[in-house]
Design a protein around this motif. Structure first.
Motif, PDB file in Angstrom:
ATOM      1  N   PRO B 151       0.906  -1.205  -0.020  1.00  0.00           N
ATOM      2  CA  PRO B 151       0.058   0.005   0.056  1.00  0.00           C
ATOM      3  C   PRO B 151       0.865   1.183   0.029  1.00  0.00           C
ATOM      4  CG  PRO B 151      -0.128  -1.081   2.097  1.00  0.00           C
ATOM      5  CD  PRO B 151       0.753  -2.074   1.227  1.00  0.00           C
ATOM      6  N   TRP B 152       0.084   2.279  -0.094  1.00  0.00           N
ATOM      7  CA  TRP B 152       0.702   3.753  -0.225  1.00  0.00           C
ATOM      8  C   TRP B 152       1.614   3.848  -1.213  1.00  0.00           C
ATOM      9  CZ3 TRP B 152      -2.866   3.503   2.964  1.00  0.00           C
ATOM     10  CH2 TRP B 152      -2.805   2.734   4.185  1.00  0.00           C
ATOM     11  N   GLY B 153       1.233   3.129  -2.365  1.00  0.00           N
ATOM     12  CA  GLY B 153       1.949   3.353  -3.607  1.00  0.00           C
ATOM     13  C   GLY B 153       1.817   4.716  -4.355  1.00  0.00           C
ATOM     14  N   SER B 154       0.984   5.620  -3.874  1.00  0.00           N
ATOM     15  CA  SER B 154       0.650   6.749  -4.623  1.00  0.00           C
ATOM     16  C   SER B 154       2.010   7.439  -3.789  1.00  0.00           C
ATOM     17  CB  SER B 154      -0.474   7.630  -4.093  1.00  0.00           C
ATOM     18  OG  SER B 154      -0.791   7.379  -2.543  1.00  0.00           O
ATOM     19  N   SER B 155       2.552   7.066  -2.664  1.00  0.00           N
ATOM     20  CA  SER B 155       3.568   7.941  -2.277  1.00  0.00           C
ATOM     21  C   SER B 155       4.985   7.278  -2.585  1.00  0.00           C
ATOM     22  CB  SER B 155       3.429   8.103  -0.569  1.00  0.00           C
ATOM     23  OG  SER B 155       2.798   8.819  -0.142  1.00  0.00           O
ATOM     24  N   TRP B 156       4.934   5.888  -2.659  1.00  0.00           N
ATOM     25  CA  TRP B 156       6.424   5.532  -3.013  1.00  0.00           C
ATOM     26  C   TRP B 156       6.627   5.910  -4.660  1.00  0.00           C
ATOM     27  CZ3 TRP B 156       6.114   1.207  -6.244  1.00  0.00           C
ATOM     28  CH2 TRP B 156       4.986   0.409  -5.923  1.00  0.00           C
ATOM     29  N   PHE B 157       5.325   5.804  -5.352  1.00  0.00           N
ATOM     30  CA  PHE B 157       5.534   5.982  -6.923  1.00  0.00           C
ATOM     31  C   PHE B 157       6.063   7.297  -6.981  1.00  0.00           C
ATOM     32  CE2 PHE B 157       4.700   7.523 -10.811  1.00  0.00           C
ATOM     33  CZ  PHE B 157       4.469   6.329 -11.600  1.00  0.00           C
ATOM     34  N   ALA B 158       5.846   8.336  -6.139  1.00  0.00           N
ATOM     35  CA  ALA B 158       6.155   9.546  -6.277  1.00  0.00           C
ATOM     36  C   ALA B 158       7.470   9.569  -5.805  1.00  0.00           C
ATOM     37  CB  ALA B 158       5.477  10.533  -5.391  1.00  0.00           C
ATOM     38  N   THR B 159       7.865   9.153  -4.995  1.00  0.00           N
ATOM     39  CA  THR B 159       9.425   9.260  -4.198  1.00  0.00           C
ATOM     40  C   THR B 159      10.393   8.395  -5.140  1.00  0.00           C
ATOM     41  OG1 THR B 159       8.861   7.588  -2.761  1.00  0.00           O
ATOM     42  CG2 THR B 159       8.782  10.026  -1.956  1.00  0.00           C
ATOM     43  N   ASN B 160       9.737   7.247  -5.628  1.00  0.00           N
ATOM     44  CA  ASN B 160      10.816   6.203  -6.162  1.00  0.00           C
ATOM     45  C   ASN B 160      10.744   6.183  -7.722  1.00  0.00           C
ATOM     46  OD1 ASN B 160      11.145   5.562  -3.663  1.00  0.00           O
ATOM     47  ND2 ASN B 160      11.858   3.466  -4.026  1.00  0.00           N
ATOM     48  N   LEU B 161       9.570   5.853  -8.148  1.00  0.00           N
ATOM     49  CA  LEU B 161       9.425   5.821  -9.720  1.00  0.00           C
ATOM     50  C   LEU B 161       9.613   6.866 -10.543  1.00  0.00           C
ATOM     51  CD1 LEU B 161       8.324   2.873  -9.428  1.00  0.00           C
ATOM     52  CD2 LEU B 161       7.553   3.610 -11.608  1.00  0.00           C
ATOM     53  N   THR B 162       8.842   8.151  -9.778  1.00  0.00           N
ATOM     54  CA  THR B 162       9.156   9.719 -10.511  1.00  0.00           C
ATOM     55  C   THR B 162      10.536   9.570 -10.855  1.00  0.00           C
ATOM     56  OG1 THR B 162       6.970   9.952  -9.834  1.00  0.00           O
ATOM     57  CG2 THR B 162       8.187  11.840 -10.590  1.00  0.00           C
ATOM     58  N   PRO B 163      11.459   9.941  -9.862  1.00  0.00           N
ATOM     59  CA  PRO B 163      12.866   9.952 -10.075  1.00  0.00           C
ATOM     60  C   PRO B 163      13.562   9.379 -11.333  1.00  0.00           C
ATOM     61  CG  PRO B 163      12.588   9.827  -7.714  1.00  0.00           C
ATOM     62  CD  PRO B 163      11.250   9.477  -8.538  1.00  0.00           C
ATOM     63  N   TYR B 164      13.189   7.827 -11.245  1.00  0.00           N
ATOM     64  CA  TYR B 164      13.721   6.931 -12.048  1.00  0.00           C
ATOM     65  C   TYR B 164      13.146   7.257 -13.386  1.00  0.00           C
ATOM     66  CZ  TYR B 164      13.531   2.723 -14.966  1.00  0.00           C
ATOM     67  OH  TYR B 164      13.815   1.810 -16.137  1.00  0.00           O
ATOM     68  N   LEU B 165      12.015   7.446 -13.659  1.00  0.00           N
ATOM     69  CA  LEU B 165      11.352   7.808 -14.796  1.00  0.00           C
ATOM     70  C   LEU B 165      11.853   9.180 -15.549  1.00  0.00           C
ATOM     71  CD1 LEU B 165       7.768   6.885 -14.299  1.00  0.00           C
ATOM     72  CD2 LEU B 165       9.298   5.617 -15.689  1.00  0.00           C
ATOM     73  N   TRP B 166      12.099  10.215 -14.688  1.00  0.00           N
ATOM     74  CA  TRP B 166      12.881  11.387 -15.051  1.00  0.00           C
ATOM     75  C   TRP B 166      14.257  11.254 -15.392  1.00  0.00           C
ATOM     76  CZ3 TRP B 166      10.448  15.331 -17.026  1.00  0.00           C
ATOM     77  CH2 TRP B 166       9.200  15.594 -16.706  1.00  0.00           C
ATOM     78  N   SER B 167      14.827  10.374 -14.620  1.00  0.00           N
ATOM     79  CA  SER B 167      16.067  10.023 -15.138  1.00  0.00           C
ATOM     80  C   SER B 167      16.461   9.514 -16.670  1.00  0.00           C
ATOM     81  CB  SER B 167      16.964   8.994 -13.918  1.00  0.00           C
ATOM     82  OG  SER B 167      16.556   7.829 -14.231  1.00  0.00           O
ATOM     83  N   LEU B 168      15.413   8.591 -16.881  1.00  0.00           N
ATOM     84  CA  LEU B 168      15.282   8.078 -18.110  1.00  0.00           C
ATOM     85  C   LEU B 168      15.053   9.192 -19.183  1.00  0.00           C
ATOM     86  CD1 LEU B 168      12.835   4.837 -17.899  1.00  0.00           C
ATOM     87  CD2 LEU B 168      15.433   4.948 -18.289  1.00  0.00           C
ATOM     88  N   PHE B 169      14.229  10.259 -19.037  1.00  0.00           N
ATOM     89  CA  PHE B 169      13.911  11.132 -19.838  1.00  0.00           C
ATOM     90  C   PHE B 169      15.368  12.007 -20.039  1.00  0.00           C
ATOM     91  CE2 PHE B 169       9.619   9.947 -19.552  1.00  0.00           C
ATOM     92  CZ  PHE B 169       9.251  10.017 -20.852  1.00  0.00           C
TER      93      PHE B 169
END
Ligand code: SF4
Ligand code: SF4
Lengths: 497, 233
Positions: B151-169
């Motif tokens: 749970p709380w994916g909305s938070s860990w998405f923002a803190t983990n996935l978003t930086p990863y995705l941005w790093s891809l871009f």
């Protein structure tokens, strides 16, 4: 005044023999491909009847056409706001069951069946699934079943008739039916065009033919639901909608559309109308009783110098204006007022008009020989035929019997006049009185008689030059075009990638 | 490039994304140019009209909301984290996500069932369609499972996935954010890459041509060959 030219049509229903030659001519040219088997861009219905697709005129069910809401016309089925909810699932779209499931027969079995005690049969096979099917309905399933309780009785045009009148119509002595050939009306205010979210449908500026750009269509299906005449079809194989193209490749080369060309009853007329595009919106907005007159007003007199000047200003070539002057449809629609738009109340301002049929009106008189009775009221058989009149008015008069009665009275008067002249068993004086009462002069009667009975190919179809070669010149060097353009797509229309 | 992971991770999370994105762009553009005709949602509503509603409507509403959620978390992660700082708001966000995820699953299940049980619709179902359904199902199921088990994916998405995705871009793939993610999350990400790579070959291209101009165009469309006399209906 914003003058446009439009290829318009008239179908003279009194001449249609219900032979379906038109339908087959069209099918053989345009819709014998996979995915189009069930489509009949041209179909011939028996009226009273439920038609194709079943009960297409019932807009409570299909929500086709326009409606007036707070003083404005809007589409019944969709609109800017409603597109979002409609796009995933269109709630008013007919399904294949509303048309029929196309089939062929397992003919091989006639040759290959093992020897046995019975004759081999060719079982029907669905052209969609390839499996054996039980045929439940088909094109013209209710052909000639005008008086039947299953089909005739469910005709939506019986709205407003009393039960007694309905019952009467289905008694064997009163039974009437006539044929109603239908193609796309190439409307001036097309609901299909206004409904397409992709802008794939369009009206050609030069001739008003309504076409569907196959490359722009994305299968949102809005047009199928929006056309009140159900004349846009969905190709289940390519995932694209398709519709009647008025055989524009034939028209561009001076030939009549295939259904017109092949028509056995010679009921079809085609020619140019000039109309005022600035008045389309206001005309579509008129109260229902004024729709037919309003549409006639929108159509301009091609002999009027003011109209001609404005037409020229809009770039309409002289030859097209000349074709408009010679147009038989202009006479039928505007001068003689014999031809009426089908279901004007759908507000698409159709450009296919119908001369209402005499036969059912006459045929509903049983005690007196239909054409033989002369009474003080010369048109008693028309006036008394209340039941079919209301029915015909629902179809062609936007509910008003007067419009249909006018057209029928004039037709009858012309017949009587010609009968007085050629057969001589009725006196000329009565015939001329009839003409006067039907708002018709002798010369008009002669003109109607000629274009109805003696019409040649050239009189029925006054096809203007379409100047497509000039259109190409405007965009491209013709020599280059000649070498680079082929016919159709460079890749065949298939499903997906 | 900050590399602190094994080579499989590099292939899957640093190379594959570029491969699929490249494929997506190149094939979509070329397909639009050369095969415009093939851009279609390939609707089967004509063939079957009733179950169509119960399949397509929940699926599309569900997936649109879920996708919008992902997009927001990708674009404005900080606001999400801020929003989630109050437990009640966090619950609301999580429950909304889950509800729409389940709505998507319900619709997708019915879509698949309808596709394969209705004989007419089955006839217009290609192998690619079947593969696509499988991938979408994996995506939705893994997404829901993530929401339930982690749970709380909305938070860990923002803190983990978003930086990863941005790093891809930014063309500097930084795998530190995701190497530690549970296998389910990795599956969800990988499957998404596969869907993106397959996207331009499938009927999904209809998403690229959603008809927004309809909202501002005039109702009637007229095409002229010679110059239009006046700009009117
Ligand atoms: S009759 Fe033809 S032009 Fe009119 S709305 Fe239907 S498809 Fe469009
Ligand atoms: S070919 Fe002519 S006469 Fe025959 S059904 Fe068609 S419209 Fe009527």
């Amino acid at each position: 005044m914003n003058v446009r030219s439009q290829i318009a049509m008239v179908f003279h229903l009194d001449k249609c023999i219900g032979c379906h030659t038109c339908s087959l001519a069209c099918k053989n040219i345009w819709t014998d491909r996979k995915g189009t088997e069930y489509m009949w861009w041209n179909n011939v219905e028996t009226k009273p009847g439920t038609g194709y697709p079943t009960k297409w005129e019932d807009q409570e069910k299909f929500k086709g056409g326009w409606e007036k809401k707070n003083g404005h016309v809007r589409l019944k089925s969709t609109g800017k706001g409603r597109i979002v909810t409609n796009i995933f699932h269109n709630p008013h779209m007919p399904s294949m069951d509303d048309y029929y499931e196309p089939w062929t027969y397992d003919y091989q079995n006639l040759f290959n069946a093992p020897e046995g005690p019975d004759q081999p049969t060719a079982k029907p096979i669905s052209m969609v699934t390839g499996e054996y099917i039980d045929i439940e309905s088909g094109p013209n399933w209710d052909d000639d079943l005008g008086g039947s309780p299953v089909y005739g009785e469910n005709d939506p045009n019986f709205a407003g008739l009393t039960d007694e009148q309905r019952l009467q119509l289905f008694s064997i002595e009163q039974l009437v039916f006539f044929y109603f050939p239908r193609i796309c009306n190439h409307c001036t205010n097309p609901a299909c065009v206004a409904a397409c979210p992709s802008g794939a449908l369009y009206k050609r500026g030069e001739d008003g033919i309504v076409l569907l750009d196959q490359k722009r269509c994305r299968a949102w299906r809005s047009c199928v639901a929006a056309c009140p005449y159900k004349k846009v079809f969905f190709n289940w194989f390519t995932g694209k909608s398709e519709k009647c193209i008025l055989c524009y490749p034939r028209l561009e080369t001076g030939q009549a559309p295939a259904c017109f060309h092949s028509c056995v009853g010679r009921i079809r007329y085609l020619g140019v109308l000039l109309y005022d595009a600035d008045r389309v919106e206001e005309t579509a907005n008129l109260p229902q009783e004024q729709l037919i007159d309003g549409q006639r007003d929108m159509i301009l007199d091609p002999g009027d110098p003011h109209v001609i000047a404005n037409a020229k200003k809009n770039g309409i070539p002289d030859s097209v204006i000349k074709a408009a002057e010679e147009s038989p449809v202009y006479q039928f629609i505007k001068v003689w007022k014999l031809a009426l738009p089908p279901h004007a109340e759908f507000r698409t301002l159709p450009m296919l008009f119908y001369v209402p049929p005499m036969a059912p009106v006459m045929a509903s008189r049983q005690d007196t020989g239909a054409l033989n009775s002369v009474s003080d009221n010369l048109f008693h058989d028309i006036d008394d035929a209340r039941v079919p009149m209301k029915f015909l008015a629902n179809l062609f008069g936007a509910g008003q019997e007067g419009k249909v009665a006018y057209a029928l009275r004039k037709q009858k008067a012309v017949r009587w006049y010609r009968r007085a002249v050629t057969v001589g068993d009725v006196d000329l004086e009565t015939a001329e009185r009839m003409l006067r009462e039907a708002d018709c002069t002798v010369s008009e009667a002669m003109a109607i008689y000629e274009i109805t009975s003696l019409c040649t190919f050239e009189q029925r179809f006054v096809i203007p030059p379409m100047y497509r070669e000039q259109a190409i010149e405007a965009l491209k060097d013709p020599h280059e075009q000649k070498q680079s353009a082929g016919f159709g797509f460079l890749s065949g229309p298939r499903r997906g990638l | 490039m900050a590399l602190s992971s094994n080579s499989l991770d590099i292939v899957l999370f640093a190379a594959l994304p570029y491969l699929v994105l490249f494929t997506f762009l190149l094939v979509s553009i070329q397909r639009y140019r050369a095969q415009t005709f093939s851009f279609s949602s390939l609707s089967s509503q004509l063939l079957e009209n009733k179950r169509h509603f119960w399949a397509l409507v929940p699926f599309h509403y569900g997936i649109l909301v879920v996708f919008a959620g992902h997009l927001v978390a990708f674009l404005i992660p900080r606001s999400i984290v801020l929003w989630n700082s109050q437990p009640l708001r966090l619950y609301v966000l999580e429950v909304t996500g889950l509800v729409f995820g389940i709505l998507t699953l319900v619709g997708l299940t019915e879509m698949i069932a309808r596709r394969f049980t209705n004989s007419k619709v089955r006839k217009v179902t290609s192998r690619l369609d079947a593969l696509l359904y499988l991938l979408l199902l994996t995506q939705v199921v893994s997404g829901i499972a993530l929401a339930v088990y982690y749970p709380w994916g909305s938070s860990w998405f923002a803190t983990n996935l978003t930086p990863y995705l941005w790093s891809l871009f930014r063309f500097q793939p930084d795998l530190t954010y995701i190497t530690g993610l549970p296998i389910l999350a990795k599956l969800h990400i990988l499957n998404a890459f596969v869907v993106i790579g397959l996207f331009p070959f499938t009927r999904l291209v209809h998403i690229l041509v959603v008809p927004n101009p309809y909202l501002w165009r005039k109702p009637q469309v007229v095409r002229w060959y010679r110059p239009a006399p006046r700009n009117l209906t």
